[in-house]
Design an enzyme around this catalytic site. Structure first.
Site, mmCIF file in Angstrom:
data_model
loop_
_atom_site.group_PDB
_atom_site.id
_atom_site.type_symbol
_atom_site.label_atom_id
_atom_site.label_comp_id
_atom_site.label_asym_id
_atom_site.label_seq_id
_atom_site.Cartn_x
_atom_site.Cartn_y
_atom_site.Cartn_z
ATOM 1 N N ARG A 225 0.722 -1.147 0.184
ATOM 2 C CA ARG A 225 0.009 0.036 0.007
ATOM 3 C C ARG A 225 0.959 1.040 -0.141
ATOM 4 N NH1 ARG A 225 -1.894 -3.060 4.245
ATOM 5 N NH2 ARG A 225 -1.197 -1.294 5.750
ATOM 6 N N TYR A 269 -2.301 41.268 13.961
ATOM 7 C CA TYR A 269 -3.071 41.352 15.245
ATOM 8 C C TYR A 269 -1.685 41.024 16.555
ATOM 9 C CZ TYR A 269 -7.341 39.993 12.772
ATOM 10 O OH TYR A 269 -8.372 40.046 12.129
ATOM 11 N N CYS A 316 -2.753 35.805 9.526
ATOM 12 C CA CYS A 316 -4.155 35.865 9.600
ATOM 13 C C CYS A 316 -4.990 35.040 9.288
ATOM 14 C CB CYS A 316 -4.621 37.457 9.120
ATOM 15 S SG CYS A 316 -3.680 38.850 9.435
ATOM 16 N N MET A 317 -6.269 34.943 9.226
ATOM 17 C CA MET A 317 -7.210 33.870 8.695
ATOM 18 C C MET A 317 -7.203 34.011 7.020
ATOM 19 S SD MET A 317 -11.365 33.443 8.993
ATOM 20 C CE MET A 317 -11.229 32.843 10.783
ATOM 21 N N ASP A 318 -6.820 35.220 6.563
ATOM 22 C CA ASP A 318 -6.926 35.129 5.136
ATOM 23 C C ASP A 318 -5.734 36.016 4.583
ATOM 24 O OD1 ASP A 318 -9.965 34.309 5.290
ATOM 25 O OD2 ASP A 318 -10.104 36.488 5.853
#
Length: 376
Positions: A225, A269, A316-318
């Site tokens: 595998r 931030y 950051c998030m984006d």
């Protein structure tokens, strides 16, 4: 999507079919003749896109392996016709759909076998299954002891079931010491012998994962595998690397803004980065909301015009910000490489893992559906 449109994409991952083919051929050529390969495409092919990967490696594999019933049925929806094995447990409600799609579940309890047999009987079919054996990982599988032999006999006795295969899983084959792996091999070998003495002979036995393939462990069986090795990633840095694998995925984004930052200016931030001198800072349109590790805040790097640029402040998030003071040509629209090569510079998955403190498989699997996979 057309190639000329990619410069306008916020973020994307390139998937190299050529690298996929290279890695499959390297593994195939290293194995003894006659051993089949199963391609493991669970977790959306380790984040690479299951449909694209399965389509590319289909000529090299005899089976596909996934972790869940949903993943298996998804392959069928994408037109994948080769045998598919679900390596993990499934719910009773899934068996009928699996039987209808000729997907093999892993079975290791009498209750599972009964539920699968009922589903097969309802559809007027026989259902193939693979027996999962626990040789030491203690995750799933029946014990390879005398009671395990008796249980296997009861499972195989269901008239609507076809005892097609049997497998176990190496859990320390990526280490220098192979003592544990040798012990697992011996337990599996002894169990197979005990089953044969009772007239039980599954047609396909498999034990080796990617680490086993690279170490040529488990080559006495019918199939191996291939998982992470398909994607050009080695299971562990401490392993010897007998095969030259090529990374399949690279991660890219775009500069959306370049600004001048004065001395004393804070970035992102919490203001965790404060400039000691005037700087040029680029905003890049990718963040932890895409699966890029937030742990690379203030310590990761990206490539812009072939130069390494340090990430400034928190991811950051984006979006994230990077120092382009030494890249005067950086501007809005400049391409950014977060994983892979740009000219002579390269950021590897192992580097991202070391700097972020995360597991290298995990980084790939966490790239989410906001990141398009682009055939290249």
């Amino acid at each position: 999507m057309e190639r000329q449109d990619r410069e306008q994409m916020r973020v994307y991952a390139k998937i190299s079919r050529a690298a996929l083919r290279h890695n499959m051929e390297a593994m195939r050529d290293s194995l003894p003749e006659g051993i089949r390969i199963a391609g493991v495409v669970k977790a959306d092919a380790y984040g690479h896109g299951a449909a694209l990967v399965a389509d590319t490696i289909a000529p090299y594999v005899s089976f596909f392996c996934v972790a869940t019933a949903e993943e298996a049925l998804g392959l069928r929806k994408h037109g994948i016709e080769k045998p598919v094995l679900v390596l993990g447990p499934v719910f009773d409600a899934d068996y009928e759909d699996l039987v209808r799609a000729e997907i093999r579940p892993s079975i290791f309890t009498e209750e599972q076998a009964e539920a699968l047999s009922k589903a097969a009987e309802k559809l007027g079919r026989k259902a193939a299954f693979h027996l999962a054996v626990d040789t030491g990982m203690h995750r799933i599988g029946l014990k390879p002891d005398a009671e395990g032999v008796r249980l296997a006999g009861r499972i195989a006795a269901f008239s609507n079931l076809d005892f097609e295969g049997m497998f176990t899983h190496f859990y320390r084959a990526d280490e220098w010491s192979q003592e544990t792996t040798e012990l697992q091999e011996q337990r599996f070998r002894d169990f197979r012998k005990a089953l044969r003495e009772r007239g039980l002979s599954p047609r396909i036995c498999h034990i080796a994962n990617s680490a086993g393939i690279l170490n040529l462990r488990g080559t006495e069986y019918d199939m191996m595998r291939a998982g992470i090795s398909i994607y050009g990633i080695y299971p562990a840095t401490e392993m010897a690397h007998p095969l030259a694998l090529e990374p399949v995925l690279s991660l890219h984004s775009t500069v959306t803004y370049v600004k001048e930052l004065p001395a004393g200016g804070a970035v992102s931030y919490g203001g965790t980065f404060v400039a000691e001198r005037p700087m040029r800072v680029a905003t890049v349109s990718i963040g932890y909301g895409d699966g890029y590790p937030r742990a690379l805040s203030n310590k990761g790097e990206v490539l812009i015009h072939g130069k390494r640029c340090r990430i400034l402040g928190r991811v950051c998030m984006d979006q994230l910000m990077a120092d382009v003071s030494a890249v005067p040509e950086a501007r809005t629209g400049s391409p950014v490489t977060l994983l892979g090569r740009d000219g002579e510079a390269c950021i590897t998955l192992e580097e991202l893992a070391e700097r972020s403190g995360r597991f290298h498989y995990e980084i790939l699997c966490c790239l989410n559906q906001r990141v398009p996979r682009i055939d290249s």
